[in-house]
Enzyme design. Sequence first.
Site, PDB file in Angstrom:
ATOM      1  N   HIS A 119       0.880  -1.176   0.000  1.00 14.89           N
ATOM      2  CA  HIS A 119       0.000   0.000   0.000  1.00 14.89           C
ATOM      3  C   HIS A 119       0.917   1.226   0.000  1.00 14.89           C
ATOM      4  CE1 HIS A 119      -2.869   2.897   1.826  1.00 14.89           C
ATOM      5  NE2 HIS A 119      -3.830   2.071   1.471  1.00 14.89           N
ATOM      6  N   ASP A 196       2.952  -4.598   7.894  1.00 11.08           N
ATOM      7  CA  ASP A 196       1.751  -3.785   7.717  1.00 11.08           C
ATOM      8  C   ASP A 196       0.570  -4.738   7.846  1.00 11.08           C
ATOM      9  OD1 ASP A 196      -0.521  -2.661   6.693  1.00 11.08           O
ATOM     10  OD2 ASP A 196       0.405  -1.863   4.877  1.00 11.08           O
ATOM     11  N   GLN A 199      -4.642  -5.275   6.771  1.00  9.01           N
ATOM     12  CA  GLN A 199      -5.595  -6.311   6.363  1.00  9.01           C
ATOM     13  C   GLN A 199      -5.311  -7.628   7.077  1.00  9.01           C
ATOM     14  OE1 GLN A 199      -8.093  -5.498   4.411  1.00  9.01           O
ATOM     15  NE2 GLN A 199      -7.328  -3.505   3.770  1.00  9.01           N
ATOM     16  N   LYS A 222     -10.584  -1.086  10.265  1.00  8.07           N
ATOM     17  CA  LYS A 222     -10.679  -2.291   9.426  1.00  8.07           C
ATOM     18  C   LYS A 222     -11.144  -3.480  10.263  1.00  8.07           C
ATOM     19  CE  LYS A 222      -7.625  -0.410   6.200  1.00  8.07           C
ATOM     20  NZ  LYS A 222      -8.073   0.101   4.916  1.00  8.07           N
ATOM     21  N   CYS A 360      -4.794   2.445  -3.630  1.00  5.41           N
ATOM     22  CA  CYS A 360      -3.536   2.931  -3.026  1.00  5.41           C
ATOM     23  C   CYS A 360      -2.414   1.904  -3.173  1.00  5.41           C
ATOM     24  CB  CYS A 360      -3.710   3.303  -1.555  1.00  5.41           C
ATOM     25  SG  CYS A 360      -4.842   4.651  -1.315  1.00  5.41           S
TER      26      CYS A 360
HETATM   27  N1  PLP Z   1      -1.951  -0.898   4.429  1.00  8.96           N
HETATM   28  C1  PLP Z   1      -2.919  -1.621   3.845  1.00  8.96           C
HETATM   29  C2  PLP Z   1      -2.615  -2.979   3.327  1.00  8.96           C
HETATM   30  C3  PLP Z   1      -4.203  -1.088   3.739  1.00  8.96           C
HETATM   31  O1  PLP Z   1      -5.177  -1.807   3.168  1.00  8.96           O
HETATM   32  C4  PLP Z   1      -4.449   0.222   4.236  1.00  8.96           C
HETATM   33  C5  PLP Z   1      -5.779   0.839   4.072  1.00  8.96           C
HETATM   34  O2  PLP Z   1      -6.489   0.569   3.123  1.00  8.96           O
HETATM   35  C6  PLP Z   1      -3.413   0.916   4.845  1.00  8.96           C
HETATM   36  C7  PLP Z   1      -2.176   0.326   4.919  1.00  8.96           C
HETATM   37  C8  PLP Z   1      -3.601   2.289   5.401  1.00  8.96           C
HETATM   38  O3  PLP Z   1      -4.469   2.246   6.477  1.00  8.96           O
HETATM   39  P1  PLP Z   1      -4.987   3.611   7.133  1.00  8.96           P
HETATM   40  O4  PLP Z   1      -5.523   4.439   6.016  1.00  8.96           O
HETATM   41  O5  PLP Z   1      -6.049   3.170   8.089  1.00  8.96           O
HETATM   42  O6  PLP Z   1      -3.831   4.245   7.821  1.00  8.96           O
END
Ligand code: PLP
Length: 402
Positions: A119, A196, A199, A222, A360
């Site tokens: 992401h 990270d 998910q 999430k 993203c």
């Molecule tokens: N990493 C992954 C794999 C994600 O799916 C997301 C959000 O869609 C994020 C990071 C970023 O999360 P946040 O926007 O809650 O900080």
Amino acid sequence: MRDVRAEFPTLQQEVHGKPLVYLDSAASTQQAQAVLDAVAAYGSRDHANVHRGVHTLSQRATQAFEDARADVARFLGASDPRGVVFTRGTTEGINLVAWSWGMANLGPGDAVVLTEMEHHSNIVPWQLVAERTGAELRVVPFDERGVLDLDVYAQQLDVRVKLVSMVHVSNALGTINPVKEMAAMAREVGARVLIDGAQGVVHGAVDVADLGCDFYAFSGHKIYAPTGIGVLWGRPELLDTMPPWHGGGEMIREVSFEQTTYADAPARFEAGTPNIGGAVGLAAAVRWMESVGIDAIAAHEAEVLAHGTAVLEAVDGLRIVGTAPDKAGVLSFVVDGVHPQDLGTLLDRYGVAVRTGHHCAQPALRRLGLTATTRASIAAYTTAADLDALGSGLERALRLLR
Ligand code: PLP
């Protein structure tokens, strides 16, 4: 698994005169009634600032905040709640590691390994820090299915690698990465490991001790909790060696104009008044997931994913993007000659909420020759009937669009 759908008030509504079919949980899950109640109870009874007051409400708020930390530690398999730093979400957690640990530990000649399916929140902070420190970024590629190439990863790992930062479950492809194995390989060259888990925490039990990572970041929104709250878990002894990245109240031991000393973790990284209600909601979400059964949720989602895969495979001209053998509740797809945005807009007219765009994860889509997909994603409250509704919505929309 118990039937949880009735526990989600937002799901009991119509959109454009049709029952809502919510298939955008990978972006944000809906909130369980237990979570909404916990936040309301805190706000209507216990609300005050934490850690500062001697009065009863402040003590109750502090207790609720610290109890939330303990709930999250248990949820992550962490023995010491001091490793749980409350953040705004995954993005902030990764930035914390980049700006605190990264700026203190990276220099010219050092390398950070990322994967091609990250992401943007696990790419851009490292680019910013690499620009400032002279560190190099290495990227582990993936194949057509969305499976990382561990042979290339093994070649990339050498003594110059100081950190491996990788996504547990890809939000764009659904791939569940072998993060435990990859963490073990990283440790062999002495590298730190950040996962990270945005998910990852959603789709199965996470045990940071078993994974062998140094940091694990995730977002409350999430996992059935409100937005604006998340967690960076770090090994407490490692967090204690890291410099602060935000300065302000609550993160200090003693302040003078000549010199300031800092509190230990986690307070060192929680400058200013935190999102107390959010932490209470996150803890309620964690307890809610535990009450349903985290393994039971994972098994349910796997069933719904298999059903959804079959539904999509039956749609003429549709191609599923991300077909790794080990996958969690994400179904990304493209349809020949149809723009995802048009598809998503029509599906919304039929009450079906999906996400369209690059999610993203532009480098991941670019690798597959794409700029956008349509994505249906699954949570504990998603049913096979939701995926059937997606299937019929698609048939109807595609008759109009092709
Ligand atoms: N990493 C992954 C794999 C994600 O799916 C997301 C959000 O869609 C994020 C990071 C970023 O999360 P946040 O926007 O809650 O900080």
